[in-house]
Design an enzyme around this catalytic site. Structure first.
Site, PDB file in Angstrom:
ATOM      1  N   ARG A  94      -0.746  -6.054  13.833  1.00 23.16           N
ATOM      2  CA  ARG A  94      -2.026  -5.354  13.617  1.00 23.16           C
ATOM      3  C   ARG A  94      -3.139  -6.335  13.299  1.00 23.16           C
ATOM      4  NH1 ARG A  94      -0.536  -1.709   9.002  1.00 23.16           N
ATOM      5  NH2 ARG A  94      -2.632  -0.848   9.085  1.00 23.16           N
TER       6      ARG A  94
ATOM      7  N   ARG B  72       0.849  -1.206   0.000  1.00 22.96           N
ATOM      8  CA  ARG B  72       0.000   0.000   0.000  1.00 22.96           C
ATOM      9  C   ARG B  72       0.880   1.250   0.000  1.00 22.96           C
ATOM     10  NH1 ARG B  72      -4.536   0.865   4.485  1.00 22.96           N
ATOM     11  NH2 ARG B  72      -2.881   0.257   5.911  1.00 22.96           N
TER      12      ARG B  72
HETATM   13  P1  ADP Z   1      -5.885   0.372   9.130  1.00 25.23           P
HETATM   14  O1  ADP Z   1      -5.592   0.849   7.763  1.00 25.23           O
HETATM   15  O2  ADP Z   1      -4.877  -0.563   9.663  1.00 25.23           O
HETATM   16  O3  ADP Z   1      -7.263  -0.114   9.348  1.00 25.23           O
HETATM   17  P2  ADP Z   1      -6.073   2.920  10.552  1.00 25.23           P
HETATM   18  O4  ADP Z   1      -5.578   3.953   9.619  1.00 25.23           O
HETATM   19  O5  ADP Z   1      -7.524   2.828  10.782  1.00 25.23           O
HETATM   20  O6  ADP Z   1      -5.477   1.523  10.121  1.00 25.23           O
HETATM   21  O7  ADP Z   1      -5.363   3.085  11.966  1.00 25.23           O
HETATM   22  C1  ADP Z   1      -3.967   3.250  12.091  1.00 25.23           C
HETATM   23  C2  ADP Z   1      -3.570   3.179  13.549  1.00 25.23           C
HETATM   24  O8  ADP Z   1      -4.215   4.240  14.282  1.00 25.23           O
HETATM   25  C3  ADP Z   1      -3.984   1.916  14.290  1.00 25.23           C
HETATM   26  O9  ADP Z   1      -3.053   0.862  14.106  1.00 25.23           O
HETATM   27  C4  ADP Z   1      -4.031   2.418  15.735  1.00 25.23           C
HETATM   28  O10 ADP Z   1      -2.728   2.575  16.278  1.00 25.23           O
HETATM   29  C5  ADP Z   1      -4.623   3.805  15.576  1.00 25.23           C
HETATM   30  N1  ADP Z   1      -6.104   3.768  15.608  1.00 25.23           N
HETATM   31  C6  ADP Z   1      -6.959   4.151  14.608  1.00 25.23           C
HETATM   32  N2  ADP Z   1      -8.240   3.998  14.969  1.00 25.23           N
HETATM   33  C7  ADP Z   1      -8.211   3.500  16.234  1.00 25.23           C
HETATM   34  C8  ADP Z   1      -9.234   3.106  17.158  1.00 25.23           C
HETATM   35  N3  ADP Z   1     -10.551   3.170  16.842  1.00 25.23           N
HETATM   36  N4  ADP Z   1      -8.836   2.638  18.370  1.00 25.23           N
HETATM   37  C9  ADP Z   1      -7.542   2.564  18.705  1.00 25.23           C
HETATM   38  N5  ADP Z   1      -6.534   2.888  17.879  1.00 25.23           N
HETATM   39  C10 ADP Z   1      -6.852   3.361  16.654  1.00 25.23           C
HETATM   40  P1  ADP Z   2      -7.949  -0.231   4.927  1.00 24.48           P
HETATM   41  O1  ADP Z   2      -8.388   1.211   4.988  1.00 24.48           O
HETATM   42  O2  ADP Z   2      -9.048  -1.188   5.266  1.00 24.48           O
HETATM   43  O3  ADP Z   2      -6.697  -0.505   5.706  1.00 24.48           O
HETATM   44  P2  ADP Z   2      -7.195   0.381   2.136  1.00 24.48           P
HETATM   45  O4  ADP Z   2      -8.423   0.907   1.493  1.00 24.48           O
HETATM   46  O5  ADP Z   2      -6.115   1.345   2.488  1.00 24.48           O
HETATM   47  O6  ADP Z   2      -7.589  -0.543   3.393  1.00 24.48           O
HETATM   48  O7  ADP Z   2      -6.596  -0.744   1.149  1.00 24.48           O
HETATM   49  C1  ADP Z   2      -5.420  -1.480   1.493  1.00 24.48           C
HETATM   50  C2  ADP Z   2      -4.606  -1.771   0.216  1.00 24.48           C
HETATM   51  O8  ADP Z   2      -5.318  -2.702  -0.614  1.00 24.48           O
HETATM   52  C3  ADP Z   2      -4.347  -0.531  -0.672  1.00 24.48           C
HETATM   53  O9  ADP Z   2      -3.072  -0.686  -1.257  1.00 24.48           O
HETATM   54  C4  ADP Z   2      -5.455  -0.605  -1.717  1.00 24.48           C
HETATM   55  O10 ADP Z   2      -5.065   0.007  -2.940  1.00 24.48           O
HETATM   56  C5  ADP Z   2      -5.631  -2.117  -1.886  1.00 24.48           C
HETATM   57  N1  ADP Z   2      -7.018  -2.513  -2.180  1.00 24.48           N
HETATM   58  C6  ADP Z   2      -8.157  -1.953  -1.730  1.00 24.48           C
HETATM   59  N2  ADP Z   2      -9.254  -2.592  -2.204  1.00 24.48           N
HETATM   60  C7  ADP Z   2      -8.772  -3.616  -2.964  1.00 24.48           C
HETATM   61  C8  ADP Z   2      -9.395  -4.669  -3.739  1.00 24.48           C
HETATM   62  N3  ADP Z   2     -10.735  -4.790  -3.799  1.00 24.48           N
HETATM   63  N4  ADP Z   2      -8.589  -5.525  -4.377  1.00 24.48           N
HETATM   64  C9  ADP Z   2      -7.241  -5.412  -4.305  1.00 24.48           C
HETATM   65  N5  ADP Z   2      -6.591  -4.455  -3.611  1.00 24.48           N
HETATM   66  C10 ADP Z   2      -7.342  -3.560  -2.950  1.00 24.48           C
END
Ligand code: ADP
Ligand code: ADP
Length: 205
Positions: A163, A126
């Site tokens: 994670r 990503r």
């Molecule tokens: P992901 O793409 O892994 O779903 P996020 O961007 O939502 O990650 O979150 C990144 C980081 O921010 C998490 O690994 C955590 O450290 C913190 N974080 C985000 N949302 C929460 C939440 N609802 N509760 C606790 N920590 C959070």
């Molecule tokens: P999250 O917010 O749940 O952590 P993201 O939307 O950031 O997830 O997506 C994580 C990674 O997977 C990014 O590199 C994105 O471009 C890719 N991705 C998202 N949706 C798809 C899909 N349907 N198939 C393949 N790759 C995807």
């Protein structure tokens, strides 16, 4: 429309949230984005910065505080989509309470389901564009040559496994909690982003 999007790291929450929010004209409230913005601005407690880099959660009261302040903004009057919050049952209870205080409630909780075997690959490759916030994948959705790419510290292989473990441990209680409230709708997150969007819109119809 007040909706929660739940799913493991890498499930495609950010990708789908952007499309769904545009379609419904509601803001995307991402606690991860809010925390990263605070980190970039230098206003986030160093202990929380360290926790995030290692892939650990930050304390419930921190994220609840962020959302409690954010939902009163004018752009939330017509609803919002919560991305990455709540992640624990205490956060879900706090969300319910803060909405009740405002005479509001959730309409749905969408669970974006992707098997763990696909998630590591999605996370490690990503990248996000610093200027636009657009999310890319080095193979599945390659960025344009002029993108200013950012590789999140918690998308390094060392933090990714932790994670995914944390997500599984936390949602073991969160999903049954929302199931019990009759709000949970499961969406298959395997397929092209457009296929998944179509399923999301059907689940919200
Ligand atoms: P992901 O793409 O892994 O779903 P996020 O961007 O939502 O990650 O979150 C990144 C980081 O921010 C998490 O690994 C955590 O450290 C913190 N974080 C985000 N949302 C929460 C939440 N609802 N509760 C606790 N920590 C959070
Ligand atoms: P999250 O917010 O749940 O952590 P993201 O939307 O950031 O997830 O997506 C994580 C990674 O997977 C990014 O590199 C994105 O471009 C890719 N991705 C998202 N949706 C798809 C899909 N349907 N198939 C393949 N790759 C995807």
């Amino acid at each position: 429309m007040r909706v929660v999007l739940v799913g493991p790291p890498g499930a495609g929450k950010g990708t789908q949230a952007k499309v769904v929010c545009q379609r419904f004209g509601v803001p995307q409230l991402s606690t991860g984005d809010m925390l990263r913005a605070a980190k970039a601005a230098g206003t986030l407690d160093p202990q929380l910065v360290a926790a995030m880099s290692q892939g650990a959660l930050v304390p419930d009261d921190v994220v609840v505080g962020l959302i409690d302040r954010r939902v009163d903004a004018a752009d939330c009057a017509g609803g919002f989509l919560l991305d990455g919050f709540p992640r624990t049952v205490p956060q879900a209870e706090a969300l319910g309470a803060l909405l009740t205080r405002r005479g509001a409630r959730l309409d749905a909780v969408v669970q974006l389901d992707v098997p763990r075997s696909l998630l590591t690959e999605r996370l490690i490759h990503r990248r996000a564009d610093k200027k636009t916030g657009q999310i890319y994948h080095l193979q599945y959705n390659p960025p344009p040559p002029d993108a200013e790419l950012e590789h999140r510290t918690d998308d390094q292989p060392a933090a990714v496994g932790h994670r995914l473990d944390t997500y599984e441990a936390m949602t073991a209680a969160l999903l049954p909690y929302y199931q019990g409230l009759g709000l949970l709708r499961r969406v298959d997150g395997v397929g092209t982003p457009d296929e998944v969007t179509a399923r999301m819109l059907a689940a919200l119809a």
